[in-house]
Every structure is written in C-alpha cells, then in structure tokens.
Motif scaffolding. Sequence first.
Motif, PDB file in Angstrom:
ATOM      1  N   MET A  50       0.941  -1.115  -0.020  1.00 50.07           N
ATOM      2  CA  MET A  50      -0.019   0.094  -0.002  1.00 50.07           C
ATOM      3  C   MET A  50       0.956   1.285   0.042  1.00 50.07           C
ATOM      4  O   MET A  50       2.003   1.297   0.617  1.00 50.07           O
ATOM      5  N   ARG A  51       0.446   2.170  -0.706  1.00 51.51           N
ATOM      6  CA  ARG A  51       1.172   3.669  -1.029  1.00 51.51           C
ATOM      7  C   ARG A  51       1.155   4.428   0.541  1.00 51.51           C
ATOM      8  O   ARG A  51       0.164   4.054   1.353  1.00 51.51           O
ATOM      9  N   PRO A  52       2.470   4.875   0.923  1.00 49.90           N
ATOM     10  CA  PRO A  52       2.504   5.836   2.039  1.00 49.90           C
ATOM     11  C   PRO A  52       1.284   6.810   1.926  1.00 49.90           C
ATOM     12  O   PRO A  52       0.803   7.347   1.119  1.00 49.90           O
ATOM     13  N   ASN A  53       0.828   6.932   3.182  1.00 45.98           N
ATOM     14  CA  ASN A  53      -0.511   7.872   3.423  1.00 45.98           C
ATOM     15  C   ASN A  53      -1.676   7.638   2.903  1.00 45.98           C
ATOM     16  O   ASN A  53      -2.518   8.410   2.731  1.00 45.98           O
ATOM     17  N   SER A  54      -1.897   6.287   2.624  1.00 48.87           N
ATOM     18  CA  SER A  54      -3.114   5.746   2.101  1.00 48.87           C
ATOM     19  C   SER A  54      -4.048   5.781   3.451  1.00 48.87           C
ATOM     20  O   SER A  54      -3.548   5.641   4.428  1.00 48.87           O
ATOM     21  N   THR A  55      -5.387   5.994   3.053  1.00 50.26           N
ATOM     22  CA  THR A  55      -6.131   5.863   4.303  1.00 50.26           C
ATOM     23  C   THR A  55      -7.293   4.637   4.256  1.00 50.26           C
ATOM     24  O   THR A  55      -7.931   4.535   3.126  1.00 50.26           O
ATOM     25  N   ARG A  56      -7.261   4.084   5.328  1.00 48.81           N
ATOM     26  CA  ARG A  56      -8.512   3.062   5.098  1.00 48.81           C
ATOM     27  C   ARG A  56      -9.645   3.354   5.186  1.00 48.81           C
ATOM     28  O   ARG A  56     -10.052   4.367   5.875  1.00 48.81           O
ATOM     29  N   ILE A  57     -10.603   2.851   4.217  1.00 54.15           N
ATOM     30  CA  ILE A  57     -11.848   3.398   4.132  1.00 54.15           C
ATOM     31  C   ILE A  57     -12.863   2.185   4.468  1.00 54.15           C
ATOM     32  O   ILE A  57     -12.449   0.979   4.450  1.00 54.15           O
ATOM     33  N   GLU A  58     -14.317   2.444   4.565  1.00 57.39           N
ATOM     34  CA  GLU A  58     -15.068   1.561   4.868  1.00 57.39           C
ATOM     35  C   GLU A  58     -15.360   0.666   3.697  1.00 57.39           C
ATOM     36  O   GLU A  58     -15.501   0.661   2.598  1.00 57.39           O
ATOM     37  N   LEU A  59     -15.289  -0.728   4.074  1.00 59.26           N
ATOM     38  CA  LEU A  59     -15.507  -1.897   3.103  1.00 59.26           C
ATOM     39  C   LEU A  59     -16.658  -2.981   3.652  1.00 59.26           C
ATOM     40  O   LEU A  59     -16.373  -3.267   4.912  1.00 59.26           O
ATOM     41  N   THR A  60     -18.051  -2.906   3.096  1.00 55.87           N
ATOM     42  CA  THR A  60     -18.904  -3.852   3.657  1.00 55.87           C
ATOM     43  C   THR A  60     -18.975  -4.914   2.867  1.00 55.87           C
ATOM     44  O   THR A  60     -18.948  -5.086   1.588  1.00 55.87           O
ATOM     45  N   ILE A  61     -18.782  -6.178   3.585  1.00 54.04           N
ATOM     46  CA  ILE A  61     -18.886  -7.692   2.703  1.00 54.04           C
ATOM     47  C   ILE A  61     -20.162  -8.098   3.246  1.00 54.04           C
ATOM     48  O   ILE A  61     -20.476  -8.463   4.551  1.00 54.04           O
ATOM     49  N   ASP A  62     -21.037  -8.312   2.452  1.00 52.30           N
ATOM     50  CA  ASP A  62     -22.383  -9.199   2.820  1.00 52.30           C
ATOM     51  C   ASP A  62     -22.073 -10.633   2.888  1.00 52.30           C
ATOM     52  O   ASP A  62     -21.753 -10.845   1.634  1.00 52.30           O
ATOM     53  N   ARG A  63     -22.014 -11.178   3.823  1.00 49.57           N
ATOM     54  CA  ARG A  63     -21.749 -12.513   3.910  1.00 49.57           C
ATOM     55  C   ARG A  63     -23.109 -13.350   3.885  1.00 49.57           C
ATOM     56  O   ARG A  63     -23.764 -13.407   4.849  1.00 49.57           O
ATOM     57  N   ASP A  64     -23.228 -14.198   2.766  1.00 50.72           N
ATOM     58  CA  ASP A  64     -24.020 -15.370   3.139  1.00 50.72           C
ATOM     59  C   ASP A  64     -23.483 -16.807   3.176  1.00 50.72           C
ATOM     60  O   ASP A  64     -24.019 -17.667   2.707  1.00 50.72           O
ATOM     61  N   ASN A  65     -22.399 -16.853   3.639  1.00 52.94           N
ATOM     62  CA  ASN A  65     -21.748 -17.929   4.358  1.00 52.94           C
ATOM     63  C   ASN A  65     -21.490 -17.943   5.924  1.00 52.94           C
ATOM     64  O   ASN A  65     -21.311 -16.819   6.442  1.00 52.94           O
ATOM     65  N   SER A  66     -21.641 -18.942   6.545  1.00 49.70           N
ATOM     66  CA  SER A  66     -21.431 -18.954   8.061  1.00 49.70           C
ATOM     67  C   SER A  66     -19.985 -19.304   8.293  1.00 49.70           C
ATOM     68  O   SER A  66     -19.382 -18.826   9.492  1.00 49.70           O
ATOM     69  N   ARG A  67     -19.123 -19.280   7.571  1.00 53.98           N
ATOM     70  CA  ARG A  67     -17.761 -19.791   7.823  1.00 53.98           C
ATOM     71  C   ARG A  67     -16.970 -18.218   7.812  1.00 53.98           C
ATOM     72  O   ARG A  67     -15.692 -18.425   8.197  1.00 53.98           O
ATOM     73  N   ASN A  68     -17.643 -17.258   7.199  1.00 46.90           N
ATOM     74  CA  ASN A  68     -16.776 -15.987   6.996  1.00 46.90           C
ATOM     75  C   ASN A  68     -15.322 -16.135   6.445  1.00 46.90           C
ATOM     76  O   ASN A  68     -14.272 -15.619   7.198  1.00 46.90           O
ATOM     77  N   ASP A  69     -15.216 -16.869   5.412  1.00 45.61           N
ATOM     78  CA  ASP A  69     -13.891 -17.202   4.991  1.00 45.61           C
ATOM     79  C   ASP A  69     -13.615 -16.058   3.648  1.00 45.61           C
ATOM     80  O   ASP A  69     -12.568 -16.280   3.071  1.00 45.61           O
ATOM     81  N   LEU A  70     -14.203 -15.218   3.388  1.00 46.50           N
ATOM     82  CA  LEU A  70     -13.927 -14.189   2.571  1.00 46.50           C
ATOM     83  C   LEU A  70     -13.735 -12.745   3.509  1.00 46.50           C
ATOM     84  O   LEU A  70     -14.526 -12.430   3.948  1.00 46.50           O
ATOM     85  N   ASP A  71     -12.479 -12.082   3.286  1.00 53.18           N
ATOM     86  CA  ASP A  71     -12.070 -11.110   4.024  1.00 53.18           C
ATOM     87  C   ASP A  71     -11.639 -10.241   2.854  1.00 53.18           C
ATOM     88  O   ASP A  71     -11.358 -10.101   1.879  1.00 53.18           O
ATOM     89  N   GLY A  72     -11.724  -8.844   3.277  1.00 58.79           N
ATOM     90  CA  GLY A  72     -11.143  -7.734   2.483  1.00 58.79           C
ATOM     91  C   GLY A  72     -10.986  -6.380   3.420  1.00 58.79           C
ATOM     92  O   GLY A  72     -11.451  -6.056   4.430  1.00 58.79           O
ATOM     93  N   VAL A  73     -10.269  -5.426   2.835  1.00 56.84           N
ATOM     94  CA  VAL A  73      -9.693  -3.985   3.222  1.00 56.84           C
ATOM     95  C   VAL A  73     -10.043  -3.146   2.174  1.00 56.84           C
ATOM     96  O   VAL A  73      -9.683  -3.707   0.865  1.00 56.84           O
ATOM     97  N   ALA A  74     -10.026  -2.065   2.334  1.00 55.38           N
ATOM     98  CA  ALA A  74     -10.270  -0.862   1.242  1.00 55.38           C
ATOM     99  C   ALA A  74      -9.433   0.337   1.854  1.00 55.38           C
ATOM    100  O   ALA A  74      -9.558   0.507   2.810  1.00 55.38           O
ATOM    101  N   PHE A  75      -8.922   0.970   0.639  1.00 56.20           N
ATOM    102  CA  PHE A  75      -8.034   2.192   0.967  1.00 56.20           C
ATOM    103  C   PHE A  75      -8.357   3.162  -0.234  1.00 56.20           C
ATOM    104  O   PHE A  75      -8.606   2.832  -1.307  1.00 56.20           O
ATOM    105  N   ILE A  76      -7.773   4.478   0.255  1.00 58.63           N
ATOM    106  CA  ILE A  76      -7.962   5.702  -0.895  1.00 58.63           C
ATOM    107  C   ILE A  76      -6.331   6.173  -0.614  1.00 58.63           C
ATOM    108  O   ILE A  76      -6.037   6.376   0.365  1.00 58.63           O
ATOM    109  N   THR A  77      -5.890   6.162  -1.998  1.00 61.12           N
ATOM    110  CA  THR A  77      -4.511   6.515  -2.029  1.00 61.12           C
ATOM    111  C   THR A  77      -4.392   8.356  -1.721  1.00 61.12           C
ATOM    112  O   THR A  77      -5.346   8.658  -2.153  1.00 61.12           O
ATOM    113  N   PRO A  78      -3.294   8.732  -1.502  1.00 62.02           N
ATOM    114  CA  PRO A  78      -3.112  10.457  -1.706  1.00 62.02           C
ATOM    115  C   PRO A  78      -3.631  10.805  -3.306  1.00 62.02           C
ATOM    116  O   PRO A  78      -3.821  11.833  -3.438  1.00 62.02           O
ATOM    117  N   GLU A  79      -3.280   9.987  -4.382  1.00 66.24           N
ATOM    118  CA  GLU A  79      -3.727  10.204  -5.605  1.00 66.24           C
ATOM    119  C   GLU A  79      -5.128   9.851  -5.999  1.00 66.24           C
ATOM    120  O   GLU A  79      -5.440   9.928  -6.918  1.00 66.24           O
TER     121      GLU A  79
END
Length: 75
Positions: free
Chosen positions: A1-30
Amino acid sequence: MRPNSTRIELTIDRDNSRNDLDGVAFITPEYQHVVVLQNRNMSTTYQVSIQDAGVAGKELRLDIEPRSLVTLVWN
C-alpha cells in the motif's frame, strides 16, 4: 500500500457462515481506490460484486477462486 493511504469502509455481505472471505479498502493520496480481497476457503469460488458508493449505477463483478488474494485498483 502506498504511504499515507487511508483505510476506508468496506462492507462484505456474508451469505456463508464460515466467514472465509475477507477484505480491506483504501484510498491513496492520488485518490485511487484500492480493494484487497482474500478467499480463505479451500474449495469454494465466491462471486463478488464491488460497488463504489461515490459512483452511482456501476459495479464490478468477479469470481474469487479458492485460496486466492485479489487486488483491485481504480480511479
């Protein structure tokens, strides 16, 4: 990830009970949006739909293979 990037909200609608899909989201300075998704399942491919809250009416659909990591970047 680029320096000074900011983590932003990411919503994962889970239709499985194992929760084996993960994610993160960022916006870069650009002002690039970056989403990193991980499928930790050993055998299931997940169909994912990505919608940017700042862009109405558009979405990206993709399949994430078992035991994989996907990085998406867009402006």
